[in-house]
Design an enzyme around this catalytic site. Structure first.
Site, PDB file in Angstrom:
ATOM      1  N   ASP A   1       0.865  -1.183   0.000  1.00 22.61           N
ATOM      2  CA  ASP A   1       0.000   0.000   0.000  1.00 22.61           C
ATOM      3  C   ASP A   1       0.900   1.231   0.000  1.00 22.61           C
ATOM      4  OD1 ASP A   1      -1.712   2.095   0.473  1.00 22.61           O
ATOM      5  OD2 ASP A   1      -2.911   1.014   1.963  1.00 22.61           O
TER       6      ASP A   1
ATOM      7  N   SER B   1       4.704  12.807 -17.594  1.00 13.05           N
ATOM      8  CA  SER B   1       3.957  13.047 -18.834  1.00 13.05           C
ATOM      9  C   SER B   1       4.132  14.493 -19.281  1.00 13.05           C
ATOM     10  CB  SER B   1       2.463  12.744 -18.634  1.00 13.05           C
ATOM     11  OG  SER B   1       1.786  13.859 -18.093  1.00 13.05           O
TER      12      SER B   1
ATOM     13  N   TYR C   1      -2.683  17.620 -11.159  1.00 10.16           N
ATOM     14  CA  TYR C   1      -1.997  16.723 -12.088  1.00 10.16           C
ATOM     15  C   TYR C   1      -0.750  17.390 -12.676  1.00 10.16           C
ATOM     16  CZ  TYR C   1      -1.093  13.663 -16.074  1.00 10.16           C
ATOM     17  OH  TYR C   1      -0.479  12.820 -16.990  1.00 10.16           O
TER      18      TYR C   1
ATOM     19  N   LYS D   1       3.170  16.310 -12.037  1.00 13.63           N
ATOM     20  CA  LYS D   1       4.037  15.824 -13.113  1.00 13.63           C
ATOM     21  C   LYS D   1       5.282  16.701 -13.284  1.00 13.63           C
ATOM     22  CE  LYS D   1       1.652  12.239 -14.059  1.00 13.63           C
ATOM     23  NZ  LYS D   1       2.153  10.923 -13.599  1.00 13.63           N
TER      24      LYS D   1
ATOM     25  N   THR E   1      -3.989   1.510 -21.770  1.00 16.66           N
ATOM     26  CA  THR E   1      -4.096   0.720 -20.540  1.00 16.66           C
ATOM     27  C   THR E   1      -5.479   0.070 -20.491  1.00 16.66           C
ATOM     28  OG1 THR E   1      -4.961   2.597 -19.287  1.00 16.66           O
ATOM     29  CG2 THR E   1      -2.561   2.322 -19.329  1.00 16.66           C
TER      30      THR E   1
END
Length: 308
Positions: free
Chosen positions: A52, A139, A151, A155, A186
């Site tokens: 985890d 990304s 996000y 990144k 994916t």
């Protein structure tokens, strides 16, 4: 939050090359057991380990186990654990002040913080042997706005982590790079295509950028194994230290090292002008007259993220 799992395995993306890999991934246990069988079928040795990534103690225990079972040897760490795909998809187009405050932790706890912790533990093993490679899966969202604020911040931090860690690791002959895959097919992406959820991502494109054809992007997306091939190429490159601290793209590495995707194709390259023009209906005609060898210089790509 769903449990996040870490898999330690040895595999060969290219069957003729075997590579000991301790790689972190966010996925379900059944998926990893399925992958374990695939790795073994290809001749590799896979040791699945549930971890985890929201729990520091479990991360530490994982690397302690690697150290004990592999005599302190760790050749490669791939930081790819992530927990926010579903949350991002559900909040596409929603401004940051209207999203749950918890979005920050959902995106950057498992996906940034844990990757730093893994890198710390990996570096402790690698620096002793003065050998090793750490790869952050990042990304293009680290360069320009993509999906949402947490996000992009996460990144860019992943890219900066690779650059700054590389400075301190260089004297120990340990390399650290940031890898940008393109759009990847994916299992979650395939599900979003089947349910038309993928179309919601059009809302994530800033108004000052041309609209893209989602279908065109998906058609030329790379498989999950393409990044694996890129990592194998990097990990087996005796001059990898020269790339340390840099942002690398899977498509550029395919061109440099001479490998293609498992379907025999060359996936989209974010620097190839022809590929970029094909993505927008308004520029698709122009793409037909642009030679495939025309690429955007990397310095110009970097300038696109200039904040001064």
């Amino acid at each position: 939050m769903s449990p996040n799992f870490c898999t330690c395995f040895s595999f060969g993306s290219n069957l003729e090359k075997r590579l000991d890999i301790q790689t972190c991934a966010c996925s379900s246990a059944p998926f990893q057991l399925k992958k374990s069988r695939e790795f073994q079928k290809r001749g590799g040795k896979c040791i699945p380990v549930q971890c985890d990534h929201t729990k520091d103690s479990e991360i530490e225990e994982l690397f302690s186990r690697v150290s004990k079972e592999q005599d302190g040897c760790l050749d490669l760490l791939v930081n790819n654990a992530y927990a926010a795909v579903k949350a991002i998809a559900e909040n596409i187009g929603v401004p940051f002040w209207e999203q749950p405050i918890s979005m920050w932790d959902t995106v950057n706890n498992v996906g940034l913080r844990n990757n730093y912790l893994c890198s710390v533990h990996a570096a402790k093993l690698m620096t002793v042997r003065k050998s090793g490679l750490i790869v952050n899966i990042s990304s293009i969202g680290g360069l320009r706005y993509l999906f949402n604020v947490p996000y992009g911040v996460g990144k860019e931090a992943m890219d900066r982590m690779a650059a700054d860690c590389a400075v301190e690791l260089k004297k120990m002959n340990v390399s650290f790079v940031s890898l940008w895959p393109g759009l990847v097919k994916t299992e979650h992406m395939e599900h979003m295509i089947e349910t038309d959820v993928i179309k919601k991502f059009d809302k994530a494109v800033p108004e000052d950028m041309p609209k893209v054809d989602t279908g065109e992007m998906v058609e030329n997306a790379e498989t999950t194994e393409f990044a694996g091939k890129a990592i194998v190429a990097l990990a087996t490159d005796p001059k990898i230290i020269k790339k340390s601290g840099r942002i690398l793209t899977t498509a550029d590495l395919g061109k440099e090292y001479g490998f293609k995707d498992i379907d025999g194709k060359d996936p989209q390259n974010i620097r190839q002008v022809k590929s970029i023009l094909k993505l927008s209906p308004s520029t698709r005609r122009l793409a037909s007259v642009i030679p495939g060898f025309v690429y955007i210089p990397k310095w110009m790509l970097a300038a696109a993220g200039n904040k001064f």
